[in-house]
Design a protein around this motif. Structure first.
Motif, mmCIF file in Angstrom:
data_model
loop_
_atom_site.group_PDB
_atom_site.id
_atom_site.type_symbol
_atom_site.label_atom_id
_atom_site.label_comp_id
_atom_site.label_asym_id
_atom_site.label_seq_id
_atom_site.Cartn_x
_atom_site.Cartn_y
_atom_site.Cartn_z
ATOM 1 N N LEU A 109 -28.432 40.964 -38.938
ATOM 2 C CA LEU A 109 -27.719 39.738 -39.314
ATOM 3 C C LEU A 109 -26.364 40.048 -39.938
ATOM 4 C CD1 LEU A 109 -30.516 37.389 -40.653
ATOM 5 C CD2 LEU A 109 -29.357 37.337 -38.434
ATOM 6 N N VAL B 78 -24.185 40.522 -37.035
ATOM 7 C CA VAL B 78 -23.889 39.233 -36.387
ATOM 8 C C VAL B 78 -22.832 38.474 -37.187
ATOM 9 C CG1 VAL B 78 -24.835 36.958 -35.799
ATOM 10 C CG2 VAL B 78 -26.117 39.029 -35.226
ATOM 11 N N HIS B 79 -23.019 38.390 -38.493
ATOM 12 C CA HIS B 79 -22.096 37.624 -39.339
ATOM 13 C C HIS B 79 -20.728 38.278 -39.425
ATOM 14 C CE1 HIS B 79 -25.431 35.103 -41.433
ATOM 15 N NE2 HIS B 79 -25.615 35.226 -40.145
ATOM 16 N N SER C 231 -23.919 40.248 -31.874
ATOM 17 C CA SER C 231 -23.552 38.838 -31.666
ATOM 18 C C SER C 231 -23.952 38.351 -30.280
ATOM 19 C CB SER C 231 -22.052 38.645 -31.878
ATOM 20 O OG SER C 231 -21.710 38.932 -33.216
ATOM 21 N N CYS D 278 -27.710 37.890 -30.232
ATOM 22 C CA CYS D 278 -28.057 36.687 -30.990
ATOM 23 C C CYS D 278 -27.733 35.425 -30.191
ATOM 24 C CB CYS D 278 -27.313 36.695 -32.325
ATOM 25 S SG CYS D 278 -27.856 35.402 -33.455
ATOM 26 N N ASP E 267 -31.317 31.939 -37.904
ATOM 27 C CA ASP E 267 -31.021 33.342 -38.212
ATOM 28 C C ASP E 267 -32.307 34.088 -38.553
ATOM 29 O OD1 ASP E 267 -28.298 33.309 -37.794
ATOM 30 O OD2 ASP E 267 -27.755 33.255 -39.919
ATOM 31 N N TYR E 268 -33.123 33.467 -39.389
ATOM 32 C CA TYR E 268 -34.391 34.081 -39.792
ATOM 33 C C TYR E 268 -35.290 34.284 -38.581
ATOM 34 C CZ TYR E 268 -39.088 34.508 -41.706
ATOM 35 O OH TYR E 268 -40.365 34.932 -41.975
ATOM 36 N N LEU F 265 -34.010 37.080 -36.406
ATOM 37 C CA LEU F 265 -34.212 38.360 -37.086
ATOM 38 C C LEU F 265 -35.659 38.831 -36.955
ATOM 39 C CD1 LEU F 265 -33.200 40.671 -38.866
ATOM 40 C CD2 LEU F 265 -33.771 39.258 -40.848
#
Length: 186
Positions: free
Chosen positions: A125, A128-129, A136, A139, A161-162, A165
């Motif tokens: 994550l 990704v962020h 990315s 995701c 997101d959770y 993940l």
């Protein structure tokens, strides 16, 4: 190990002339061999030797081994994204989720032992962020599948997101390698 997706201008790979793409494909295939045999400790001259080309030719494509690792990871991500995107939109919800899981396991079974040697030390994550292209892209193809599961009532509403993940953690390359080593099928 399964063949790695050829250089064809994927998610982060520029389009190359056919001869340059062929050379780059040979280099990445040789890198996969070296990674499987000795991990990420090889040198560029060693890579050129295994690929059967001159060091000068190799340096026209890569300045250091980290660039080789980056392209190797990028090609694997391209292969995942293409494979997941190919799951028909007509298959929805749980059926789509299960087909993506099957494809993921098959692909990871082919290259899992190699990619675990060069994986990022940064969390999924966080990558990704930060806009890291490989995480990315992965995701971006997983979120719609999870969203369908929630919309169809297959799983409870949750932070996407959770949910992604947890999915990524379940299909971690180490887990796939361990299960295959125990004799499990893909």
């Amino acid at each position: 190990m399964a063949a790695i997706m050829p250089a064809q201008g994927g998610l982060g790979t520029p389009r190359l002339r056919r001869d340059a793409a062929w050379t780059r494909d040979r280099l990445i295939a040789a890198a996969a061999t070296l990674l499987a045999e000795q991990g990420p400790t090889f040198s560029l001259p060693g890579l050129a030797r295994v690929a059967g080309m001159s060091t000068a030719t190799l340096y026209r494509h890569f300045n250091n081994v980290h660039e080789v690792f980056r392209e190797f990871r990028q090609r694997l991500a391209d292969e995942l994204v293409v494979g997941f995107s190919a799951v028909s939109a007509a298959v929805r919800g749980r059926g789509r989720f299960e087909e993506v899981c099957r494809r993921w396991a098959r692909l990871a079974a082919g290259w899992g032992r190699v990619v675990i040697r060069i994986r990022s030390r940064i969390g999924f994550l966080t990558q990704v962020h930060a806009g890291e292209p490989v995480a990315s892209a992965l995701c971006d193809v997983l979120v719609p599948v999870v969203s369908e599961l929630v919309e169809d009532g297959v799983c409870p509403g949750m932070d996407l997101d959770y949910a992604v993940l947890v999915w990524v953690a379940l299909f971690d390359e180490w887990a796939i390698v361990d299960l295959l080593g125990l004799g499990w099928s893909v």
